[in-house]
Design an enzyme around this catalytic site. Structure first.
Site, PDB file in Angstrom:
ATOM      1  N   CYS A   1       8.351   2.194  -9.477  1.00  0.00           N
ATOM      2  CA  CYS A   1       9.265   2.813 -10.447  1.00  0.00           C
ATOM      3  C   CYS A   1      10.029   1.800 -11.286  1.00  0.00           C
ATOM      4  CB  CYS A   1      10.253   3.727  -9.735  1.00  0.00           C
ATOM      5  SG  CYS A   1       9.493   5.240  -9.189  1.00  0.00           S
TER       6      CYS A   1
HETATM    7  N1  COA Z   1      10.814  24.412  -1.121  1.00  0.00           N
HETATM    8  C1  COA Z   1      11.734  24.969  -0.304  1.00  0.00           C
HETATM    9  N2  COA Z   1      12.351  24.296   0.678  1.00  0.00           N
HETATM   10  C2  COA Z   1      11.990  23.008   0.865  1.00  0.00           C
HETATM   11  C3  COA Z   1      11.032  22.355   0.049  1.00  0.00           C
HETATM   12  C4  COA Z   1      10.439  23.120  -0.976  1.00  0.00           C
HETATM   13  N3  COA Z   1       9.520  22.592  -1.812  1.00  0.00           N
HETATM   14  N4  COA Z   1      10.886  21.089   0.454  1.00  0.00           N
HETATM   15  C5  COA Z   1      11.720  20.916   1.503  1.00  0.00           C
HETATM   16  N5  COA Z   1      12.395  22.064   1.753  1.00  0.00           N
HETATM   17  C6  COA Z   1      13.386  22.312   2.793  1.00  0.00           C
HETATM   18  C7  COA Z   1      13.208  21.390   3.981  1.00  0.00           C
HETATM   19  O1  COA Z   1      12.247  21.914   4.862  1.00  0.00           O
HETATM   20  C8  COA Z   1      14.614  21.349   4.543  1.00  0.00           C
HETATM   21  O2  COA Z   1      14.804  22.498   5.342  1.00  0.00           O
HETATM   22  P1  COA Z   1      15.710  22.425   6.670  1.00  0.00           P
HETATM   23  O3  COA Z   1      17.088  22.077   6.184  1.00  0.00           O
HETATM   24  O4  COA Z   1      15.579  23.796   7.212  1.00  0.00           O
HETATM   25  O5  COA Z   1      15.090  21.365   7.518  1.00  0.00           O
HETATM   26  C9  COA Z   1      15.509  21.463   3.330  1.00  0.00           C
HETATM   27  O6  COA Z   1      14.701  22.048   2.295  1.00  0.00           O
HETATM   28  C10 COA Z   1      16.073  20.141   2.845  1.00  0.00           C
HETATM   29  O7  COA Z   1      14.992  19.184   2.717  1.00  0.00           O
HETATM   30  P2  COA Z   1      15.234  17.679   2.356  1.00  0.00           P
HETATM   31  O8  COA Z   1      13.915  16.977   2.310  1.00  0.00           O
HETATM   32  O9  COA Z   1      16.274  17.109   3.264  1.00  0.00           O
HETATM   33  O10 COA Z   1      15.791  17.845   0.870  1.00  0.00           O
HETATM   34  P3  COA Z   1      16.707  16.922   0.002  1.00  0.00           P
HETATM   35  O11 COA Z   1      17.927  17.678  -0.302  1.00  0.00           O
HETATM   36  O12 COA Z   1      16.856  15.551   0.583  1.00  0.00           O
HETATM   37  O13 COA Z   1      15.870  16.785  -1.338  1.00  0.00           O
HETATM   38  C11 COA Z   1      14.426  15.213  -2.498  1.00  0.00           C
HETATM   39  C12 COA Z   1      14.591  16.221  -1.363  1.00  0.00           C
HETATM   40  C13 COA Z   1      13.101  14.519  -2.367  1.00  0.00           C
HETATM   41  C14 COA Z   1      14.479  15.966  -3.823  1.00  0.00           C
HETATM   42  C15 COA Z   1      15.593  14.207  -2.461  1.00  0.00           C
HETATM   43  O14 COA Z   1      15.754  13.692  -1.163  1.00  0.00           O
HETATM   44  C16 COA Z   1      15.402  13.052  -3.415  1.00  0.00           C
HETATM   45  O15 COA Z   1      15.189  13.214  -4.604  1.00  0.00           O
HETATM   46  N6  COA Z   1      15.530  11.814  -2.897  1.00  0.00           N
HETATM   47  C17 COA Z   1      15.345  10.633  -3.701  1.00  0.00           C
HETATM   48  C18 COA Z   1      13.926  10.522  -4.011  1.00  0.00           C
HETATM   49  C19 COA Z   1      13.590   9.422  -4.969  1.00  0.00           C
HETATM   50  O16 COA Z   1      14.312   9.051  -5.830  1.00  0.00           O
HETATM   51  N7  COA Z   1      12.438   8.893  -4.789  1.00  0.00           N
HETATM   52  C20 COA Z   1      11.961   7.907  -5.616  1.00  0.00           C
HETATM   53  C21 COA Z   1      10.592   8.253  -5.956  1.00  0.00           C
HETATM   54  S1  COA Z   1       9.959   7.035  -6.958  1.00  0.00           S
END
Ligand code: COA
Length: 376
Positions: A159
């Protein structure tokens, strides 16, 4: 007196694929796949041998990431529950490669905006998170297609590829090794996204950007002075893709999740926000720039919440859309191109003398800052 050189950003270019996938379309396709999977494995799910897949939701995606849609080069196979990956006919060696094609489109726009003839460019860097092949370098193909003399090479810092490319280009200019360098970032992220992974299937989008870095002596009157650049890397397994020439996808195995993008999103969020915020503040201090007075932040576009927190720590208050514009809503995460898209679409209205920051962060971990000031 030895001659001194000073790098500036002369212009930028952006190629946006025509097709776009809304969250509603994406979730409908994912949920059709989940239904299909669960139906096909009813007995194994009942006996506990296979875990039932859970549906995705539009509400979760928007709330967790801020993403509402993403552009892709091809939409139909990505949304087909039986395929869920991009598919296109393989191109012959005498045809322009996919990455080169979209990179050239963005580069032409940047050259035109600066009034620069390809013959006056000295180097091309193809800075992106994945390369279409091992060699010849994508950058050399882009160089050839544009009719540029000089040299070209590929670089990959996930990235942060574009900001690492900008510092590399700026260093060529500073040393006198080149006066005009194109940094091209074609990001066909749909190829490394696991569209069957509920945790990340909504993240990425395809795009290409170009940045023309030049010595101030040849730059157009209206340009962005590069006040300073800083790069940082810290090893982390929290964002990983194991695809490689010694470690290829198994063609017999559907989807090969280990050879696609995978992340621990929560950990990334927690670890990267403080790292990037303190890096920006330290670099602003070194350059004698008042961080709180920055006119605009063009931040990496991965997650709206991360950007909100970073902007808050840098500016000392909650940033509005004018101070920290987002393109994440319509483009999704476009890897290294994200902060450049934000800069490209949202720099015209700034006034001469305004100071802003282009900043990337992502896998590696890697982070890059480019402080710029408007001239002309
Ligand atoms: N639809 C519905 N629910 C979902 C889901 C989806 N597509 N994906 C995950 N969930 C659920 C999970 O199962 C979890 O449920 P639980 O609380 O019952 O266990 C809940 O939603 C929260 O999941 P989590 O993975 O902890 O979500 P989050 O709030 O951390 O968001 C990201 C996920 C990836 C959007 C976030 O962590 C993020 O953007 N992080 C930074 C990523 C980044 O910048 N990466 C760089 C890439 S280059």
């Amino acid at each position: 007196m030895p001659q001194t050189y000073h790098p500036v950003i002369s212009s930028t270019g952006l190629f946006t694929p025509k097709q776009s996938i809304s969250n509603a379309e994406l979730v409908a396709s994912y949920n059709a796949y989940v239904e299909l999977h669960n139906r096909q494995h009813t007995a194994d799910i009942a006996s506990g041998k296979v875990e039932a897949l859970q549906p995705s939701s539009v509400e979760f995606i928007e709330k967790a990431s801020g993403i509402k849609a993403r552009h892709v080069i091809v939409k139909d196979p990505v949304l087909d529950p039986e395929i869920m990956a991009p598919r296109w006919p393989e191109r012959g060696n005498d045809e322009l490669s996919m990455m080169a094609e979209i990179g050239v489109a963005a580069a032409r726009q940047a050259l035109e905006a600066a009034g620069r003839a390809p013959g006056d460019v000295d180097a091309v860097l193809c800075a992106a998170s994945n390369m279409e092949r091992a060699y010849p370098a994508m950058a050399i193909e882009i160089q050839q297609a544009l009719g540029i003399d000089g040299f070209a090479f590929d670089m990959n810092v996930a990235c942060s590829s574009a900001t690492f490319g900008i510092q590399t280009a700026a260093d060529y200019v500073r040393s006198g090794n080149a006066r005009s360098v194109l940094v091209v970032s074609p990001e066909i992220t749909s190829g490394h996204l696991n569209w069957r992974d509920r945790d990340s299937h909504f993240i990425f989008g395809d795009v290409a950007t170009a940045v023309l870095v030049e010595d101030v002596s040849i730059a157009p009157a209206r340009h962005w002075d590069i006040l300073g650049t800083k790069l940082k890397t810290v090893f982390s397994n929290n964002i990983r893709n194991n695809f490689g020439f010694l470690n290829r996808a198994d063609p017999g195995k559907a989807n090969n999740p280990d050879k696609l993008f995978i992340q621990e999103g929560r950990k990334v969020f927690k670890e990267v926000v403080p790292m990037v915020a303190s890096m920006i503040l330290a670099e602003a201090d070194r350059l004698d720039i008042d961080a709180a007075g920055l006119r605009r932040l063009w931040l990496h576009q991965a997650n709206a919440g991360m950007n909100r927190l970073i902007a808050q720590r840098v500016l000392g208050h909650e940033a509005d859309d004018d101070e920290s514009p987002t393109v994440l809503d319509t483009y999704g995460n476009t890897s290294s191109a994200g902060s450049i898209i934000a800069f490209h679409l949202h720099n015209d209205d700034l006034k001469a003398g305004d100071v802003g920051l282009i900043c990337s962060f992502g896998a590696g971990y890697s982070a890059g800052t480019v402080f710029v000031q408007k001239v002309g």
